[in-house]
Write a protein that holds these residues in place. Structure first.
Motif, PDB file in Angstrom:
ATOM      1  N   PHE A   1       0.813  -1.220   0.000  1.00 65.43           N
ATOM      2  CA  PHE A   1       0.000   0.000   0.000  1.00 65.43           C
ATOM      3  C   PHE A   1       0.845   1.268   0.000  1.00 65.43           C
ATOM      4  O   PHE A   1       0.315   2.353  -0.224  1.00 65.43           O
TER       5      PHE A   1
ATOM      6  N   LEU B   1     -19.036   3.214   4.320  1.00 61.60           N
ATOM      7  CA  LEU B   1     -18.001   2.257   3.921  1.00 61.60           C
ATOM      8  C   LEU B   1     -16.954   2.922   3.029  1.00 61.60           C
ATOM      9  O   LEU B   1     -15.775   2.598   3.110  1.00 61.60           O
TER      10      LEU B   1
ATOM     11  N   LEU C   1     -14.724   4.741   5.435  1.00 64.12           N
ATOM     12  CA  LEU C   1     -13.916   3.780   6.197  1.00 64.12           C
ATOM     13  C   LEU C   1     -12.798   3.200   5.329  1.00 64.12           C
ATOM     14  O   LEU C   1     -11.643   3.118   5.750  1.00 64.12           O
TER      15      LEU C   1
ATOM     16  N   ILE D   1     -10.128   5.802   4.684  1.00 67.76           N
ATOM     17  CA  ILE D   1      -9.277   5.985   5.873  1.00 67.76           C
ATOM     18  C   ILE D   1      -8.242   4.866   5.924  1.00 67.76           C
ATOM     19  O   ILE D   1      -7.053   5.109   6.173  1.00 67.76           O
ATOM     20  N   THR D   2      -8.692   3.618   5.641  1.00 67.89           N
ATOM     21  CA  THR D   2      -7.764   2.475   5.653  1.00 67.89           C
ATOM     22  C   THR D   2      -6.645   2.690   4.636  1.00 67.89           C
ATOM     23  O   THR D   2      -5.465   2.526   4.950  1.00 67.89           O
TER      24      THR D   2
ATOM     25  N   SER E   1      -4.364   5.626   5.526  1.00 68.42           N
ATOM     26  CA  SER E   1      -3.609   5.489   6.781  1.00 68.42           C
ATOM     27  C   SER E   1      -2.209   4.949   6.496  1.00 68.42           C
ATOM     28  O   SER E   1      -1.317   5.039   7.329  1.00 68.42           O
ATOM     29  N   ILE E   2      -2.035   4.365   5.309  1.00 65.86           N
ATOM     30  CA  ILE E   2      -0.725   3.810   4.959  1.00 65.86           C
ATOM     31  C   ILE E   2      -0.052   4.724   3.949  1.00 65.86           C
ATOM     32  O   ILE E   2      -0.389   4.718   2.764  1.00 65.86           O
TER      33      ILE E   2
END
Lengths: 141, 121
Positions: A60, A112, A115, A118-119, A122-123
Motif C-alpha cells: 500500500f 463504507l 472507512l 481511511i484504511t 492510513s498507509i
C-alpha cells in the motif's frame, strides 16, 4: 384529468433515470473485471508471505496500488449498493419503507467509502515519512 | 406469481443471489480490513482469527460466487450491447463451462496457498 388504465410510471416503480442506472451498472461491471483480477492476483502473490502487516503496508506504500484500491473501493461499492438497492425496491412495496431503505443503503455506502478511504490513506510511504520525520499513526512507527 | 425454471430465469436468480452474497462480503471486507489502520497488533490478531477452516470454506464459496457473477455478467453485456439475446441460452452454458474450469484452477491454487499458510509462515 386522471389517466385511465395503467398507473403512472412512478407508481409502477419506474422512475426516469432508470436507463442511466442500467448503463452505469454495465459500465462498472466491465470495469470491475480487470480491477478484481489485478487485486486477486496481487493478493495471491503476496499471500505466499502470509499477508503479514509488513507485506501489506509495503504494497500500500505504492501510490499506484493506492490509486487502484481507491478505484476498486468506489466502483465496487457503487456496483454492489446500486444492485442491492434495486433488489430491495423490487420486493418492498410501502413507499415510506422504500425511501427509508434507500436512505439506509446510501448511508451504508458513504460510511463504507469513508472507512475504506481511511484504511487506504492510513498507509503512507513509510520510508518517506520516516526520512521527513513525519509522525506515523498506529502500528506504522 | 408463478415462475418457470427457464435458463434465463435461473441465470437471473443466481445473479441476484451471488450479487447479494458478494455485496455482504464487500461490506465485511471493508470493515475487517480497516484494522490495518489500527496497527500491527490489531491487524495480526484479526488475520490469525480469519486463518481457520471455516473461513477457507467461505473463501471458496466467495470465489464461486464471483466467478458466476462475472461469467453471467459477460452474458448480460453480450445481450445488452451485442446480439447475445439470440444465443443467450447457449452462451449461458458455454460461459458456465468456462467458469467451471476456471473454478477448479482457482480452488486448486487457493487450497495450495491456504494449506501452505496453515503449515508455517
Amino acid at each position: 384529468m386522471k389517466a385511465k388504465g395503467r398507473p403512472p410510471m412512478q407508481d409502477r416503480g419506474i422512475r426516469s433515470g432508470g436507463v442511466t442506472y442500467w448503463f452505469f451498472q454495465r459500465l462498472t461491471g466491465i470495469l470491475l473485471v480487470p480491477i478484481v483480477l489485478v487485486h486477486l492476483f496481487t493478493m495471491h502473490r503476496v499471500h505466499e508471505h502470509g499477508l503479514s502487516f509488513d507485506t501489506v503496508v509495503k504494497l500500500f506504500a505504492n501510490p499506484y496500488w493506492k490509486l487502484l484500491e481507491l478505484a476498486f473501493l468506489a466502483v465496487a461499492l457503487y456496483h454492489a449498493l446500486v444492485g442491492v438497492h434495486f433488489i430491495f425496491q423490487d420486493y418492498i412495496k410501502r413507499p415510506g419503507l422504500r425511501f427509508t431503505v434507500f436512505g439506509l443503503v446510501v448511508v451504508v455506502g458513504l460510511g463504507l467509502l469513508a472507512l475504506g478511504m481511511i484504511t487506504i490513506f492510513s498507509i503512507w510511504n513509510v520510508e518517506a515519512a520516516r526520512s521527513l520525520g513525519v509522525p506515523l499513526q498506529g502500528g506504522m512507527r | 406469481m408463478h415462475y418457470r425454471w427457464h435458463t434465463g430465469y435461473v441465470a437471473w436468480l443466481l445473479n441476484r443471489v451471488t450479487g447479494i452474497a458478494i455485496s455482504l462480503y464487500l461490506i465485511m471486507h471493508v470493515w475487517v480490513i480497516h484494522h490495518l489502520a489500527e496497527g500491527r497488533e490489531q491487524y495480526t490478531q484479526v488475520m490469525a482469527f480469519l486463518n481457520s477452516p471455516i473461513f477457507w470454506f467461505f473463501e471458496l464459496l466467495l470465489m464461486g460466487a464471483v466467478l458466476y457473477h462475472t461469467m453471467n455478467g459477460i452474458r448480460l453485456v453480450l445481450i445488452d450491447f451485442g446480439n447475445g439475446a439470440f444465443y443467450h441460452k447457449r452462451s449461458f452454458w458455454a460461459l458456465m463451462a468456462i467458469g467451471a474450469v476456471l473454478y477448479v484452477i482457482v480452488a486448486w491454487e487457493l487450497a495450495g496457498v491456504l494449506l501452505n499458510s496453515a503449515g508455517g509462515a
